[in-house]
Write an enzyme that holds these catalytic residues in place. Sequence first.
Site, PDB file in Angstrom:
ATOM      1  CB  ILE A 250       3.433   4.895 -12.429  1.00  8.56           C
ATOM      2  CG1 ILE A 250       3.172   4.822 -10.922  1.00  8.56           C
ATOM      3  CG2 ILE A 250       4.919   4.833 -12.721  1.00  8.56           C
ATOM      4  CD1 ILE A 250       3.410   3.476 -10.324  1.00  8.56           C
TER       5      ILE A 250
ATOM      6  CB  ILE B 112      -6.900  11.983  -2.793  1.00 11.91           C
ATOM      7  CG1 ILE B 112      -8.323  12.486  -2.500  1.00 11.91           C
ATOM      8  CG2 ILE B 112      -6.052  12.087  -1.540  1.00 11.91           C
ATOM      9  CD1 ILE B 112      -9.007  11.788  -1.355  1.00 11.91           C
TER      10      ILE B 112
ATOM     11  CD  GLN C 264       1.229  13.428  -9.332  1.00 14.15           C
ATOM     12  OE1 GLN C 264       0.258  13.853  -9.942  1.00 14.15           O
ATOM     13  NE2 GLN C 264       2.452  13.843  -9.606  1.00 14.15           N
ATOM     14  CB  VAL C 265       1.881   6.328  -7.465  1.00 16.61           C
ATOM     15  CG1 VAL C 265       2.992   5.360  -7.079  1.00 16.61           C
ATOM     16  CG2 VAL C 265       0.701   6.193  -6.511  1.00 16.61           C
TER      17      VAL C 265
ATOM     18  CE  LYS D 195      -2.299   6.831  -2.631  1.00 12.31           C
ATOM     19  NZ  LYS D 195      -3.213   5.722  -2.238  1.00 12.31           N
TER      20      LYS D 195
ATOM     21  CG  ASP E  34     -10.627   1.346  -4.782  1.00 12.08           C
ATOM     22  OD1 ASP E  34     -11.567   1.161  -5.586  1.00 12.08           O
ATOM     23  OD2 ASP E  34      -9.826   2.285  -4.889  1.00 12.08           O
TER      24      ASP E  34
END
Length: 420
Positions: free
Chosen positions: A132, A137, A139-140, A154, A289
């Site tokens: 998604i 660094i 991905q999920v 993750k 963030d």
Amino acid sequence: MSNLFHIIRALKIIYIFSRKGILYKISNNNIVPPRFLFLLNIINFFVGKEISNELIGLTFVDVLKELGPAFVKLGQALATRPDIIGVNLANELAQLHDKMEPFSFEEVVKSIKSETGKEIKDLFKSFDETPIAAASISQVHKGVTYENEIVAVKILRPGIEKAIFNDLKFFKWCANFLSSLDKEILFLRLHKAVEIFEDLTKNEMDLRLEAAAANELQENFNNDDRFLVPKIFWSYTTKRMLVSSWVDGIKINDLDGMRAGNQDIETITKNSAEAFFLQVFRDGFFHADMHPGNVFILPDGKIAPVDFGIMGRLKVSDRIFLARLLKSILEHNFLKVAQLHSDKGILPFGSSIDAFAQEIRSLSTPILNKKLGQISLGTLLGELFGLASKWRLKIQPQFLLLQKTMVMAEGIGRQLDPET
């Protein structure tokens, strides 16, 4: 041999920056020492091109993506250094995020097997092969546990540690090389900036630390029903894999989606601002963030942040300083603002407080005289930090990270309600 490799790589990057117009923008941003400006102008004359303000941020990130994941992270770190790259470019970079091409599902299978010793089918009842989200660094993926918990999984990119390590060696070489050439650059303490960047990046590569950060933030808001931090599934989480509860909401900047869901946008705006200030001033621990892709609104109106890889901390003394600083700025008490910088040790001993106050007034007044919805304290702080080179200000990293976060938070608030 190592130095030669770094020199060749540096020349290649300079050429790319020039061809893309980035070098031209940097050389015209009043941040390059005169000794280097002449050389940059020669390079720009032969291979450079001009680029518009609207395209510089996007172009910069595209180039950083081509250079590798550490360079993308470097771009994000530079967003916290208006004293190095200038206020305008810092603010542009603060709005940009590292969306990358995903790695293959076969690599996902190998990574999970390597981390846990188990196959995906033994850990999850279902697991979506298509990610998604994919960043520089990690991905999920979406999954469901055998306890019927919907989760976000993750996973770090394969080989990311080696790639980051090699780039960090190059950054250290660049910082030391540039600092040895010019006192103006030495003052910027680039080696210290690289050290801080190294620490932040290494933390992002240990997902247990991100899980701990999410856990701490959740505890801080445990009794606040306006704010929901995803639950961490510690029995699944390892250094290279983090499993948390799935957030089923809409992005905080999706106004049409919120209206369709009958959300109270005014209340969400107010709660979002309060959550940010509670993190900064009450807890001294904040999500650093907070771009729109990392903040969701749940059906019941709760605000749910995700991605806790970059967090900031402020000591009590820092929070007191910041509160007094913002209060003095809003009261147009610029002499007090200058005095606070002196008392904190940011303004070097012997500097003229009156002259510094006058410069602060010249930067602050145009911003503070705007309509309420157009005033950006984050941008104003960036302008103040941008005086670092001229006044030899000893800016501290925690304030630089906060300034970037404030710009992001204000951007979200302005999208939700331009008059807030």
